[in-house]
Each structure stands twice: as C-alpha cells, then as structure tokens.
Write an enzyme that holds these catalytic residues in place. Structure first.
Site, PDB file in Angstrom:
ATOM      1  N   ASP A 113       0.826  -0.949   0.151  1.00 51.49           N
ATOM      2  CA  ASP A 113       0.032   0.178  -0.068  1.00 51.49           C
ATOM      3  C   ASP A 113       0.865   1.210   0.022  1.00 51.49           C
ATOM      4  O   ASP A 113       1.506   1.549   1.072  1.00 51.49           O
ATOM      5  CB  ASP A 113      -0.934  -0.005   1.337  1.00 51.49           C
ATOM      6  CG  ASP A 113      -1.995   1.295   1.371  1.00 51.49           C
ATOM      7  OD1 ASP A 113      -1.817   2.144   0.245  1.00 51.49           O
ATOM      8  OD2 ASP A 113      -2.534   1.371   2.178  1.00 51.49           O
ATOM      9  N   GLY A 157      -4.403   6.978 -23.718  1.00 55.81           N
ATOM     10  CA  GLY A 157      -4.257   6.471 -25.079  1.00 55.81           C
ATOM     11  C   GLY A 157      -3.854   5.009 -25.250  1.00 55.81           C
ATOM     12  O   GLY A 157      -3.620   4.464 -24.046  1.00 55.81           O
ATOM     13  N   HIS A 158      -3.781   4.306 -26.321  1.00 62.58           N
ATOM     14  CA  HIS A 158      -3.616   3.012 -26.542  1.00 62.58           C
ATOM     15  C   HIS A 158      -2.874   2.672 -27.609  1.00 62.58           C
ATOM     16  O   HIS A 158      -2.447   3.712 -28.431  1.00 62.58           O
ATOM     17  CB  HIS A 158      -4.908   2.104 -26.561  1.00 62.58           C
ATOM     18  CG  HIS A 158      -5.496   1.904 -25.222  1.00 62.58           C
ATOM     19  ND1 HIS A 158      -4.985   1.023 -24.188  1.00 62.58           N
ATOM     20  CD2 HIS A 158      -6.684   2.204 -24.747  1.00 62.58           C
ATOM     21  CE1 HIS A 158      -5.801   1.108 -23.048  1.00 62.58           C
ATOM     22  NE2 HIS A 158      -6.632   1.733 -23.331  1.00 62.58           N
ATOM     23  N   ASP A 159      -2.115   1.539 -27.768  1.00 59.82           N
ATOM     24  CA  ASP A 159      -1.319   1.268 -29.138  1.00 59.82           C
ATOM     25  C   ASP A 159      -1.918   2.034 -30.257  1.00 59.82           C
ATOM     26  O   ASP A 159      -0.989   2.369 -30.870  1.00 59.82           O
ATOM     27  CB  ASP A 159      -1.320  -0.352 -29.083  1.00 59.82           C
ATOM     28  CG  ASP A 159      -0.341  -0.683 -30.376  1.00 59.82           C
ATOM     29  OD1 ASP A 159       0.781  -0.953 -29.969  1.00 59.82           O
ATOM     30  OD2 ASP A 159      -0.892  -0.632 -31.175  1.00 59.82           O
ATOM     31  N   ILE A 160      -2.920   1.749 -30.571  1.00 57.23           N
ATOM     32  CA  ILE A 160      -3.658   2.429 -31.787  1.00 57.23           C
ATOM     33  C   ILE A 160      -3.301   3.639 -32.178  1.00 57.23           C
ATOM     34  O   ILE A 160      -3.155   4.240 -33.039  1.00 57.23           O
ATOM     35  CB  ILE A 160      -5.186   1.794 -32.172  1.00 57.23           C
ATOM     36  CG1 ILE A 160      -5.615   2.074 -33.471  1.00 57.23           C
ATOM     37  CG2 ILE A 160      -5.891   2.542 -31.261  1.00 57.23           C
ATOM     38  CD1 ILE A 160      -6.851   1.328 -33.804  1.00 57.23           C
ATOM     39  N   ASP A 219       3.119  -1.055 -28.604  1.00 57.61           N
ATOM     40  CA  ASP A 219       3.272  -1.467 -27.191  1.00 57.61           C
ATOM     41  C   ASP A 219       4.654  -2.382 -27.136  1.00 57.61           C
ATOM     42  O   ASP A 219       5.514  -1.891 -26.270  1.00 57.61           O
ATOM     43  CB  ASP A 219       2.240  -2.187 -26.875  1.00 57.61           C
ATOM     44  CG  ASP A 219       1.001  -1.588 -26.401  1.00 57.61           C
ATOM     45  OD1 ASP A 219       1.162  -0.294 -26.294  1.00 57.61           O
ATOM     46  OD2 ASP A 219      -0.001  -2.166 -25.870  1.00 57.61           O
TER      47      ASP A 219
END
Length: 366
Positions: free
Chosen positions: A64, A129-132, A159
């Site tokens: 934690d 955001g993401h890979d695309i 990625d």
C-alpha cells in the site's frame, strides 16, 4: 523451491511497479535473462488482463504505497536496486513520493525506466491512449492494412516493438553508463517515439523513391504478388515471400507459372494480374502438399499458423521456442546466449513479503 537464475543479467536488481502491457513485458525479458526483478503491486490488485506469462520469473510484493511506512520500505528496497521500471502516467510516481528526483537523490546510480505511450513531455503527455493511438501519429498505422482502411497490427508495432524493446535497449545502455560513471539517469521511453524508429527503413525507401503513398501500394505492405498470403485448396494459408529473382524462379517453377511472371512482377502495374495467377495456382492444392514441395527450399514459403499450431511446428519444436510453465504453453526466453545461457524453461512467478524482499537485497548500498 525456485530455481536459481541463469543468463547474462544474473546479479542485476530491478524493482518493477506493476502496470500494463509493455512495462511488464520488458520486465519479463529482464527476468528471462537472469535479472532479479521484484514487482510492487497494490494489495488485492490483479493484472488486467491477467499476465501469467508476461508476469513470469519475478517475485511479487503487495504494498500500500499510500501507507508511509510501507512506502518508505519500498524506497529502501529501491536503494538496493540497479534499476526501476514504471509505466504510469506522468506525475503519478511523483505524487507517491517515488519520482526520479527523490529516488536518484538516495541512489545516484539508479536507472529509472519510464514506459508511456506519449512520453513524459509534450501536449499529449498527460492524456490517455492505447497502442492504436500511438502508432497512428507515428505514420505506422497509415501504412498497414488494406487499400480501403488501416488495420491495427495487434499491439506488436507500438506497445511491444516501439515500447518494450526500446525500454530494454535504453535501460541496458543507461546501466552500462552507470556502471562506468556511477551515475544513473531517467530513461523516457515513449511508444510513439519507438514506433517512429521502427519506420526508419520505410523512410529510407521513401527517400529513394521506392515507397508510394497509400496502403497496399508497395513491396512490403501487401501489394506485391510475391510478398503476401495465399489461400490453399483446404482453406489454410501459406505465406509467400520470394523477393529476390533467384528465389522467385524456384517458386515460379514449383507452382507452374509461365516464364513471363518475372516480367509481370517487375512492373507494379501488372501486380494485380500476377496475384490472380498465383492465387489460382495455390488454390489447386491443400497446404500440406505445397509445404512438402516448397517449405524446405529457398522459395521462401511458410505456413500461416495460429498460436497452437506454431507451438507444434517442427522447426520451433526443434529449437524449443515454446516451453510449458505452470500448465501453460508459452514463448521460451529469447534470444539465445552461448557463454551465459538463460534458463531453458522460464522461471515461475512467486509471491513474497515486503520485509523478506528487503532482507533478500539488504546491505549492498551500505
């Protein structure tokens, strides 16, 4: 009892803060090569999606980080580490008191690896955001797909290619520098930057006038009839890639194409017609027959396999490219090393207490 580590990175200590995709994959590679990697995870949190394969080879500690005492124990653990990997949005680690300024002040030789999509700076840095998205702005997505629309190439280009592999290379370079100078540093790895690097050869081709705008217009993007996938009589596919004339000649003769195929392939205006002729020939036999005729030759023909089929392919089986660990068939550690070979089977994941992790590493920084 866990097996001792093997590989060229034995003795390297890395603290990994559990995150998504490219950061765990990079940590897996370090662990596969022998590094001692301790993962810091939130209590009760599970990776999403679960990562029994990308999470292998490491010891996980539930912490934690909002508890001051536990956070201080983590800082003491990092004092003993050579490197750190985190994949959160910019500012998250700083708010936890675990940013690079604080940690490098305690451990000046620390290599602080930061894995993000947009990087630590720039207008998009704070946004999701993401890979695309990352490969979209790099120029890579626009070059992949059919003539009608782009198609995301799994998340291999962004990625893992533009992200994990560049983080590994950057951290290894920084570790080499720290070994010589005693000074660590931050490695800011942005997937969008790495994806641009992966496009370097395409930029070369464009500069030479060998790359035409638009998808499915070039040698390597699905347009060329001698570089693509074809359906066989049984509905299975083979991959065909005899780019060089001598290899294409072997392929041409084997499938029964006329000699004018060479002239047709030399002019992109004839590619569509040649593709139809090749497709018609390939559709006359099942995949097994074509492989018996072509796979063990320089005709550059291979079966298009799914993941299960890949694990059973004779070449990959001979190289032991897949291993079974915890009941799961998965990629074996790669690459191969002659003098410091890695474990033939990947090491399993374990769970330990924070105090045990600190005791295990204790004393080196004193």
């Amino acid at each position: 009892m866990s097996r001792p580590a093997k590989g060229p990175l034995v003795g390297l200590r890395i603290v990994e803060f559990v995150g998504l995709g490219p950061a765990p994959f990079a940590a897996m590679q370090f662990a596969d090569m022998g590094a001692d990697v301790i993962r810091i995870a939130r209590p009760g949190a599970e990776a999403a999606p679960p990562d029994p394969i990308c999470g292998r080879g490491r010891s996980t500690v539930e912490v934690d980080l909002k508890n001051p005492d536990e956070a201080e124990m983590v800082r003491r653990l990092i004092d003993e580490a050579d490197a750190l990997i985190e994949g959160f949005r910019p500012g998250v680690m700083e708010r936890l008191g675990l940013g690079p300024d604080a940690l490098l002040g305690r451990n000046p030789r620390l290599v602080y690896g930061r894995m993000t999509g947009w990087g630590q700076t720039g207008p998009l840095a704070p946004h999701a955001g993401h890979d695309i998205n990352y490969i979209a702005i790099s120029g890579a997505l626009a070059a992949i797909g059919t003539a009608e629309r782009p198609l995301p190439p799994l998340n291999l280009v962004g990625d893992f290619g533009g992200g994990s592999m560049f983080l590994i290379a950057g951290m290894l370079a920084a570790l080499w520098s720290a070994q010589r100078t005693g000074e660590g540093q931050v490695v800011d790895c942005a997937i969008c930057d790495g994806a641009i690097q992966l496009m370097a050869m395409m930029h070369d081709m464009a500069a030479a006038g060998w790359w035409r705008p638009g998808r499915a217009s070039n040698l390597l993007d699905g347009a060329a009839p001698h570089y693509g996938a074809y359906e066989c009589a049984d509905g299975a596919f083979i991959a065909v890639g005899p780019i060089e004339p001598q290899f294409f000649e072997l392929f041409r003769k084997a499938i029964g194409l006329e000699e004018d195929a060479h002239a047709l392939r030399a002019d992109p205006r004839n590619w569509a017609a040649l593709r139809e002729r090749i497709a018609a020939r390939i559709r006359t036999r099942p995949r097994a027959e074509w492989l018996a005729l072509l796979e063990h030759s320089d005709a550059c023909v291979s079966p298009v396999l799914d993941m299960k089929e890949a694990a059973e392919h004779p070449h990959l089986a001979a190289r032991k490219s897949f291993v079974e660990l915890d009941g799961l068939m998965q990629p074996a550690p790669a690459p191969r090393f002659s003098a410091t070979p890695t474990e033939a089977r990947a090491r399993p994941r374990t769970t330990i207490a924070l105090a045990d992790a600190l005791s295990k590493w204790g004393g080196r920084s004193a």
